[in-house]
Design a protein around this motif. Structure first.
Motif, mmCIF file in Angstrom:
data_model
loop_
_atom_site.group_PDB
_atom_site.id
_atom_site.type_symbol
_atom_site.label_atom_id
_atom_site.label_comp_id
_atom_site.label_asym_id
_atom_site.label_seq_id
_atom_site.Cartn_x
_atom_site.Cartn_y
_atom_site.Cartn_z
ATOM 1 N N LEU A 128 -19.164 52.594 -123.100
ATOM 2 C CA LEU A 128 -19.046 53.616 -124.144
ATOM 3 C C LEU A 128 -19.040 52.982 -125.533
ATOM 4 O O LEU A 128 -19.643 53.513 -126.473
ATOM 5 C CB LEU A 128 -17.755 54.416 -123.949
ATOM 6 C CG LEU A 128 -17.818 55.680 -123.103
ATOM 7 C CD1 LEU A 128 -16.450 56.332 -123.043
ATOM 8 C CD2 LEU A 128 -18.841 56.656 -123.650
ATOM 9 N N ALA A 129 -18.345 51.838 -125.668
ATOM 10 C CA ALA A 129 -18.280 51.158 -126.961
ATOM 11 C C ALA A 129 -19.673 50.750 -127.429
ATOM 12 O O ALA A 129 -20.030 50.916 -128.606
ATOM 13 C CB ALA A 129 -17.360 49.938 -126.876
ATOM 14 N N GLU A 130 -20.478 50.224 -126.519
ATOM 15 C CA GLU A 130 -21.841 49.810 -126.874
ATOM 16 C C GLU A 130 -22.706 51.000 -127.264
ATOM 17 O O GLU A 130 -23.575 50.896 -128.127
ATOM 18 C CB GLU A 130 -22.459 49.047 -125.707
ATOM 19 C CG GLU A 130 -21.802 47.697 -125.454
ATOM 20 C CD GLU A 130 -22.210 47.068 -124.128
ATOM 21 O OE1 GLU A 130 -23.110 47.640 -123.463
ATOM 22 O OE2 GLU A 130 -21.621 46.038 -123.753
ATOM 23 N N PRO A 175 -28.040 58.839 -123.373
ATOM 24 C CA PRO A 175 -27.805 59.216 -121.969
ATOM 25 C C PRO A 175 -26.894 58.206 -121.278
ATOM 26 O O PRO A 175 -27.136 56.996 -121.325
ATOM 27 C CB PRO A 175 -29.210 59.220 -121.363
ATOM 28 C CG PRO A 175 -30.118 59.482 -122.524
ATOM 29 C CD PRO A 175 -29.478 58.790 -123.699
ATOM 30 N N LEU A 176 -25.847 58.718 -120.666
ATOM 31 C CA LEU A 176 -24.868 57.872 -119.985
ATOM 32 C C LEU A 176 -24.629 58.394 -118.576
ATOM 33 O O LEU A 176 -24.853 59.574 -118.303
ATOM 34 C CB LEU A 176 -23.538 57.880 -120.752
ATOM 35 C CG LEU A 176 -23.510 57.221 -122.129
ATOM 36 C CD1 LEU A 176 -22.234 57.618 -122.861
ATOM 37 C CD2 LEU A 176 -23.606 55.715 -122.010
ATOM 38 N N PRO A 177 -24.167 57.537 -117.677
ATOM 39 C CA PRO A 177 -23.777 58.032 -116.354
ATOM 40 C C PRO A 177 -22.685 59.083 -116.494
ATOM 41 O O PRO A 177 -21.887 59.041 -117.436
ATOM 42 C CB PRO A 177 -23.242 56.777 -115.647
ATOM 43 C CG PRO A 177 -23.825 55.628 -116.396
ATOM 44 C CD PRO A 177 -23.954 56.078 -117.816
ATOM 45 N N THR A 178 -22.644 60.046 -115.595
ATOM 46 C CA THR A 178 -21.574 61.031 -115.604
ATOM 47 C C THR A 178 -20.260 60.329 -115.264
ATOM 48 O O THR A 178 -20.238 59.196 -114.770
ATOM 49 C CB THR A 178 -21.817 62.144 -114.577
ATOM 50 O OG1 THR A 178 -21.745 61.575 -113.251
ATOM 51 C CG2 THR A 178 -23.181 62.793 -114.794
ATOM 52 N N LEU A 179 -19.156 61.024 -115.504
ATOM 53 C CA LEU A 179 -17.857 60.426 -115.217
ATOM 54 C C LEU A 179 -17.691 60.130 -113.728
ATOM 55 O O LEU A 179 -17.150 59.098 -113.346
ATOM 56 C CB LEU A 179 -16.743 61.361 -115.706
ATOM 57 C CG LEU A 179 -16.645 61.484 -117.227
ATOM 58 C CD1 LEU A 179 -15.788 62.662 -117.617
ATOM 59 C CD2 LEU A 179 -16.086 60.196 -117.835
#
Length: 218
Positions: free
Chosen positions: A92-94, A9-13
């Motif tokens: 994103l890399a992590e 899960p990541l923050p949205t753009l």
């Protein structure tokens, strides 16, 4: 079977842009693609990417980057000149478990030979190497970059030292029309002749201006 990378899960753009206070800079001719359905469609134009190596030009906040990662690539190197995007790209890399590398550099000076394994090279007359160039190019760099790359195709240097490396790139509409213009067309120009002599050139589709943030004037 297709390998799909499932990012955590990541923050949205849009949240990324708010979190880091990012905005497109007019003097850099930046326009961001924010719709992941659109970037997924765009990346699919590159064909099979599973297990392949990719260099993305000017990732910005990382919409196309996410779509490339989800295609199951082995290695993705993003080259971004604008240091404001360092932290969001590092996030994103992590999340990519080592698949994504971030290089803060000017693509016009980027040394491909230092970032991709020589083992993927193919003889020029053989199949294309498992290496792709993908990017949503800022207007101010698209023409000098494609001319530099066409010269590299001719000399078989840079990304083309690995063989007939495939490119999937966005261009301002009038630049794209020049690149594919047939003989005797009013748009026919030096880039048309060079591109069509050295490459197999295809216009995939038009991206609506409303899909970009901010909406381009051209």
């Amino acid at each position: 079977m297709t390998a799909v990378m499932r990012l955590p899960p990541l923050p949205t753009l849009r949240e990324i842009i708010r979190l880091y206070g990012l905005r497109a800079e007019k003097h850099l001719s930046q326009n961001f693609l924010m719709d992941l359905k659109l970037t997924n469609k765009f990346v699919k134009q590159a064909g099979k990417l599973e297990g392949h190596h990719v260099c993305e030009v000017g990732p910005g906040p990382g919409a196309i980057t996410r779509s490339i990662l989800q295609a199951g690539v082995q290695n993705l190197v993003v080259v971004e000149k604008d240091k404001r995007f360092k932290e969001s790209l590092q996030m994103l890399a992590e999340a990519s478990n080592g698949t994504l590398s971030v290089v803060l550099d000017d693509i016009l000076r980027f040394q491909f030979e230092n970032h991709f394994p020589k083992e993927i090279s193919r003889e020029w007359q053989d199949d294309c190497p498992n290496l792709h160039l993908i990017g949503n190019l800022p207007f101010n760099v698209s023409t000098p970059l494609i001319m530099q790359w066409l010269e590299a195709v001719s000399n078989r240097t840079g990304p083309f030292s690995f063989g007939r490396t495939r490119m999937l790139l966005t261009f301002q509409k009038e630049v794209a029309e020049r690149l594919v213009a047939p003989a005797n067309d009013v748009q026919r120009s030096r880039p048309s002749i060079m591109a069509q002599y050295l490459c197999s050139v295809k216009h995939c589709y038009d991206i609506p201006g409303a899909a970009c943030v901010p909406k381009p004037k051209v």
